[in-house]
Design a protein around this motif. Structure first.
Motif, PDB file in Angstrom:
ATOM      1  N   THR A   1      67.085 -23.100 -21.190  1.00 24.71           N
ATOM      2  CA  THR A   1      66.415 -22.694 -19.951  1.00 24.71           C
ATOM      3  C   THR A   1      65.085 -21.999 -20.216  1.00 24.71           C
ATOM      4  O   THR A   1      64.269 -21.850 -19.308  1.00 24.71           O
ATOM      5  N   GLY A   2      64.895 -21.542 -21.454  1.00 22.21           N
ATOM      6  CA  GLY A   2      63.678 -20.809 -21.782  1.00 22.21           C
ATOM      7  C   GLY A   2      63.749 -19.336 -21.400  1.00 22.21           C
ATOM      8  O   GLY A   2      62.782 -18.602 -21.573  1.00 22.21           O
ATOM      9  N   LYS A   3      64.881 -18.891 -20.872  1.00 26.20           N
ATOM     10  CA  LYS A   3      65.022 -17.478 -20.494  1.00 26.20           C
ATOM     11  C   LYS A   3      64.992 -16.618 -21.749  1.00 26.20           C
ATOM     12  O   LYS A   3      65.696 -16.889 -22.722  1.00 26.20           O
ATOM     13  N   MET A   4      64.164 -15.580 -21.707  1.00 24.53           N
ATOM     14  CA  MET A   4      64.067 -14.646 -22.828  1.00 24.53           C
ATOM     15  C   MET A   4      64.366 -13.241 -22.332  1.00 24.53           C
ATOM     16  O   MET A   4      63.805 -12.796 -21.345  1.00 24.53           O
ATOM     17  N   VAL A   5      65.260 -12.561 -23.023  1.00 26.27           N
ATOM     18  CA  VAL A   5      65.602 -11.188 -22.694  1.00 26.27           C
ATOM     19  C   VAL A   5      65.106 -10.321 -23.838  1.00 26.27           C
ATOM     20  O   VAL A   5      65.473 -10.540 -24.991  1.00 26.27           O
TER      21      VAL A   5
ATOM     22  N   LYS B   1      57.467  -8.842 -20.062  1.00 27.55           N
ATOM     23  CA  LYS B   1      57.750 -10.281 -20.061  1.00 27.55           C
ATOM     24  C   LYS B   1      56.530 -11.050 -20.553  1.00 27.55           C
ATOM     25  O   LYS B   1      55.397 -10.645 -20.311  1.00 27.55           O
ATOM     26  N   GLY B   2      56.777 -12.149 -21.227  1.00 26.77           N
ATOM     27  CA  GLY B   2      55.688 -13.000 -21.686  1.00 26.77           C
ATOM     28  C   GLY B   2      55.089 -12.597 -23.023  1.00 26.77           C
ATOM     29  O   GLY B   2      54.176 -13.243 -23.510  1.00 26.77           O
ATOM     30  N   CYS B   3      55.614 -11.541 -23.633  1.00 24.56           N
ATOM     31  CA  CYS B   3      55.070 -11.076 -24.916  1.00 24.56           C
ATOM     32  C   CYS B   3      55.658 -11.814 -26.117  1.00 24.56           C
ATOM     33  O   CYS B   3      55.094 -11.766 -27.195  1.00 24.56           O
ATOM     34  N   LEU B   4      56.790 -12.459 -25.940  1.00 23.37           N
ATOM     35  CA  LEU B   4      57.446 -13.142 -27.052  1.00 23.37           C
ATOM     36  C   LEU B   4      57.497 -14.644 -26.818  1.00 23.37           C
ATOM     37  O   LEU B   4      57.491 -15.109 -25.677  1.00 23.37           O
ATOM     38  N   THR B   5      57.571 -15.372 -27.919  1.00 23.59           N
ATOM     39  CA  THR B   5      57.725 -16.821 -27.876  1.00 23.59           C
ATOM     40  C   THR B   5      59.053 -17.202 -28.531  1.00 23.59           C
ATOM     41  O   THR B   5      59.675 -16.375 -29.202  1.00 23.59           O
ATOM     42  N   ILE B   6      59.426 -18.448 -28.377  1.00 22.37           N
ATOM     43  CA  ILE B   6      60.636 -18.945 -29.047  1.00 22.37           C
ATOM     44  C   ILE B   6      60.482 -18.767 -30.560  1.00 22.37           C
ATOM     45  O   ILE B   6      61.429 -18.387 -31.248  1.00 22.37           O
ATOM     46  N   ASP B   7      59.283 -19.019 -31.091  1.00 21.02           N
ATOM     47  CA  ASP B   7      59.048 -18.843 -32.530  1.00 21.02           C
ATOM     48  C   ASP B   7      59.290 -17.403 -32.968  1.00 21.02           C
ATOM     49  O   ASP B   7      59.762 -17.155 -34.081  1.00 21.02           O
ATOM     50  N   ASP B   8      58.969 -16.436 -32.105  1.00 18.06           N
ATOM     51  CA  ASP B   8      59.234 -15.032 -32.432  1.00 18.06           C
ATOM     52  C   ASP B   8      60.740 -14.789 -32.601  1.00 18.06           C
ATOM     53  O   ASP B   8      61.164 -14.083 -33.519  1.00 18.06           O
ATOM     54  N   TYR B   9      61.555 -15.366 -31.732  1.00 13.95           N
ATOM     55  CA  TYR B   9      63.004 -15.198 -31.843  1.00 13.95           C
ATOM     56  C   TYR B   9      63.531 -15.803 -33.134  1.00 13.95           C
ATOM     57  O   TYR B   9      64.352 -15.212 -33.825  1.00 13.95           O
TER      58      TYR B   9
END
Length: 129
Positions: A68-72, A78-86
């Motif tokens: 879903t692209g949901k990031m907690v 919000k918007g400070c992190l990317t999937i690559d960061d995780y």
């Protein structure tokens, strides 16, 4: 009444979590491996399924639901992190997040920063061993 409702919900989640492997739990949710199931319903007060899919869990209130692209990420905007960061944190890399925020009471009283003016801040996020 609100306290009673919250207590009953927490007791239900606790009871349900005794019978399954729990990846992550919060005040109002359980995250379990996809091959396990819990009794769900759309009835008021019942447990509902909100997501089924791939996810990356780093720490408490630091996870992403990949499909879903949901990031907690509590503590940074919000918007400070990317999937690559995780995925970086998953590989034990520190992720520095730079952002602007209003000063806290401690900033104003302890550091003499004027209230109401956005100031630069940063936070380092990491996976714990």
């Amino acid at each position: 009444i609100a306290s009673l409702v919250t207590l009953r919900a927490r007791l239900l989640l606790r009871k349900l979590s005794d019978g399954v492997d729990v990846i992550y739990a919060d005040t109002d949710s359980l995250h379990i491996p996809i091959e396990q199931t819990l009794p769900t319903s759309t009835d008021l007060g019942a447990l509902k399924l909100e997501y089924s899919g791939r996810a990356v869990y780093i720490a408490k209130k630091l996870y992403t639901l990949l499909d879903t692209g949901k990031m907690v990420h509590k503590g940074v905007p919000k918007g400070c992190l990317t999937i690559d960061d995780y995925f970086g944190m998953l590989d034990y890399r520190d992720i520095r997040v730079d952002y602007y925020s209003l000063p806290t009471v401690n900033d104003v009283l302890g550091k003499g920063i004027k209230p109401g003016i956005s100031i630069p801040k940063h936070r380092t996020l990491r996976r714990l061993s």
